[in-house]
Motif scaffolding. Structure first.
Motif, PDB file in Angstrom:
ATOM      1  N   UNK A   1      -4.298   0.355  -6.614  1.00  0.00           N
ATOM      2  CA  UNK A   1      -5.180  -0.574  -6.004  1.00  0.00           C
ATOM      3  C   UNK A   1      -3.938  -1.233  -4.908  1.00  0.00           C
ATOM      4  N   UNK A   2      -2.752  -1.092  -4.917  1.00  0.00           N
ATOM      5  CA  UNK A   2      -2.081  -1.899  -3.542  1.00  0.00           C
ATOM      6  C   UNK A   2      -1.959  -0.917  -2.637  1.00  0.00           C
ATOM      7  N   UNK A   3      -2.086   0.476  -3.092  1.00  0.00           N
ATOM      8  CA  UNK A   3      -1.853   1.385  -2.015  1.00  0.00           C
ATOM      9  C   UNK A   3      -2.787   1.237  -0.728  1.00  0.00           C
ATOM     10  N   UNK A   4      -3.887   1.278  -1.415  1.00  0.00           N
ATOM     11  CA  UNK A   4      -5.253   1.213  -0.579  1.00  0.00           C
ATOM     12  C   UNK A   4      -5.101  -0.214  -0.288  1.00  0.00           C
ATOM     13  N   UNK A   5      -4.748  -1.360  -0.699  1.00  0.00           N
ATOM     14  CA  UNK A   5      -4.521  -2.176   0.463  1.00  0.00           C
ATOM     15  C   UNK A   5      -4.124  -2.197   1.628  1.00  0.00           C
ATOM     16  N   UNK A   6      -2.598  -0.998   2.042  1.00  0.00           N
ATOM     17  CA  UNK A   6      -2.064  -0.789   2.971  1.00  0.00           C
ATOM     18  C   UNK A   6      -2.533  -0.219   4.711  1.00  0.00           C
ATOM     19  N   UNK A   7      -3.219   0.500   4.320  1.00  0.00           N
ATOM     20  CA  UNK A   7      -4.166   1.500   4.916  1.00  0.00           C
ATOM     21  C   UNK A   7      -5.410   0.129   5.633  1.00  0.00           C
ATOM     22  N   UNK A   8      -6.077  -0.476   4.616  1.00  0.00           N
ATOM     23  CA  UNK A   8      -7.182  -1.470   5.094  1.00  0.00           C
ATOM     24  C   UNK A   8      -6.525  -2.593   5.369  1.00  0.00           C
ATOM     25  N   UNK A   9      -5.110  -3.073   5.313  1.00  0.00           N
ATOM     26  CA  UNK A   9      -4.740  -4.611   6.245  1.00  0.00           C
ATOM     27  C   UNK A   9      -4.356  -3.642   7.258  1.00  0.00           C
ATOM     28  N   UNK A  10      -4.361  -3.209   7.417  1.00  0.00           N
ATOM     29  CA  UNK A  10      -3.949  -1.612   8.808  1.00  0.00           C
ATOM     30  C   UNK A  10      -5.108  -1.512   9.817  1.00  0.00           C
ATOM     31  N   UNK A  11      -6.590  -1.390   9.128  1.00  0.00           N
ATOM     32  CA  UNK A  11      -7.412  -1.593   9.941  1.00  0.00           C
ATOM     33  C   UNK A  11      -7.929  -3.235  10.438  1.00  0.00           C
ATOM     34  N   UNK A  12      -7.552  -4.216   9.590  1.00  0.00           N
ATOM     35  CA  UNK A  12      -8.174  -5.444   9.608  1.00  0.00           C
ATOM     36  C   UNK A  12      -7.177  -5.601  10.353  1.00  0.00           C
ATOM     37  N   UNK A  13      -6.150  -6.082  11.216  1.00  0.00           N
ATOM     38  CA  UNK A  13      -5.266  -5.599  12.784  1.00  0.00           C
ATOM     39  C   UNK A  13      -5.313  -4.552  13.609  1.00  0.00           C
TER      40      UNK A  13
END
Length: 373
Positions: free
Chosen positions: A34-46
């Motif tokens: 769950x935390x690992x997938x948050x990293x690319x999602x945060x990158x897309x968010x910025x």
């Protein structure tokens, strides 16, 4: 794994930081899908583009972590099968050696829930607690098969057929093999090894016949895999428990010879490192970071969690206890070096010498006081 004597004192704040704590934090953060997938999602968010190296790298990492997590779940399911469903209106918990230490904590945990709990021990609990208020105590030497059979009759009359067996009873002599008396060796194996055969042979038939099945917990020790000086009898008994547990699992999972109802039996093997209980009082690991002493309540919590989940499995803590098997693949010379650094073979000898020095000092003080009088 290893120990040396020390005086009792409060731990400093930095001594609370251990490799186990760091491993737990990593497991629940960057090593969790769950935390690992948050990293690319945060990158897309910025606004990171899909084709950027950073985005692709973090996606690959998250996919790898997810794959490892899924393989771990599949491996566990293949090894131990599906969990059994517990019915607490029908479950009866038996704890051997439940008058003190780890056993008492587990009895208290279930007792505070209002579960049906039976404690088998030669001694009554030294101090009553709220958790033990509803717990039934049966004075019983679990090393005596006849005594266990008698206790079973009383438990079934008072509570019903036992469905959860927590085999926890244990003693320690802590002497060199040449100093052990035959009676001490026999007592060691009666309590540390034969008691498990007695309780399993007594309570397993009822679990097999029960529609809800049962759970058997074998509390062994990492010393069963490692061995240690001044603990030859204890280590041998714990090694026997590990082999017995493996054989029990094989008998229950055999497609040809397994008894009826075996599919509803779950088994849990526990191989902890040093616990902060009275059995090894006065010992402390040489490195609180790499080899922390396990608090009994932490181990009890993990055992209860797995029992409640209806799972089979293997509990081994702290972290080094899960890695001991790798020690045996090292060259013998390197194994000897690791043992020397760990201090595992000096622990009981140092403790015994410390106790003898303390006893001599007390005798000297008493003598001086008598002379003055």
């Amino acid at each position: 794994m290893s120990t040396h004597t020390t005086t009792s004192r409060e731990k400093r704040w930095y001594e609370q930081i251990t490799i186990d704590l760091i491993a737990l934090i990593l497991q629940r953060s960057i090593f969790h899908p769950f935390i690992a997938w948050l990293i690319p999602l945060c990158q897309r968010a910025v606004g990171a583009p899909y084709e950027s190296f950073e985005f692709r790298a973090t996606c690959s990492y998250a996919a790898f972590i997810t794959l490892v997590w899924m393989l771990s779940v599949i491996n566990k399911r293949l090894a131990y099968g599906v969990p059994r469903e517990l019915d607490w209106d029908e479950e009866v918990v038996v704890v051997t050696g439940g008058a003190s230490g780890l056993g008492k904590i587990m009895a208290e945990m279930y007792g505070m829930r209002g579960a049906s709990v039976a404690v088998l021990d030669v001694h009554k609990p030294a101090k009553e607690s709220e958790g033990l208020a509803g717990v039934h105590f049966y004075q019983c030497d679990v090393g005596d098969a006849a005594a266990v059979e008698k206790a079973k009759t009383e438990i079934e009359k008072d509570l019903g057929p036992p469905t959860i067996l927590l085999n926890n009873a244990g003693i320690v002599n802590g002497k060199p093999i040449l100093s052990l008396r035959p009676s001490e060796i026999q007592r060691n194996f009666n309590v540390n090894l034969l008691s498990h055969f007695n309780t399993i042979r007594t309570f397993l038939p009822g679990m097999l016949a029960s529609p809800i099945g049962g759970t058997i917990v074998t509390v062994a020790s990492v010393l069963g895999k490692l061995g240690a000086s001044h603990l030859s009898d204890y280590s041998a008994a714990k090694a026997g428990l590990i082999a017995m547990h493996t054989s029990l699992r094989a008998e229950l999972s055999s497609s040809n010879t397994a008894p009826a109802g075996a599919e509803n039996i779950r088994t849990i093997l526990v191989t902890p490192g040093q616990l902060s209980t009275s059995l090894f009082a006065g010992l402390e690991t040489p490195s609180s970071f790499l080899g922390p002493v396990v608090e009994p309540v932490e181990l009890a919590r993990e055992i209860v969690r797995m029992v409640d989940a209806g799972e089979s499995g293997h509990i081994s803590m702290p972290l080094y206890a899960r890695c001991i098997d790798w020690l045996h693949i090292l060259p013998v010379g390197l194994q000897r070096f690791v043992r020397a650094c760990s201090g595992v073979d000096r622990a009981m000898e140092d403790l015994r010498a410390s106790k003898e020095t303390l006893s001599a000092a007390k005798r000297a003080n008493n003598s001086t006081a008598e002379e003055k009088n």
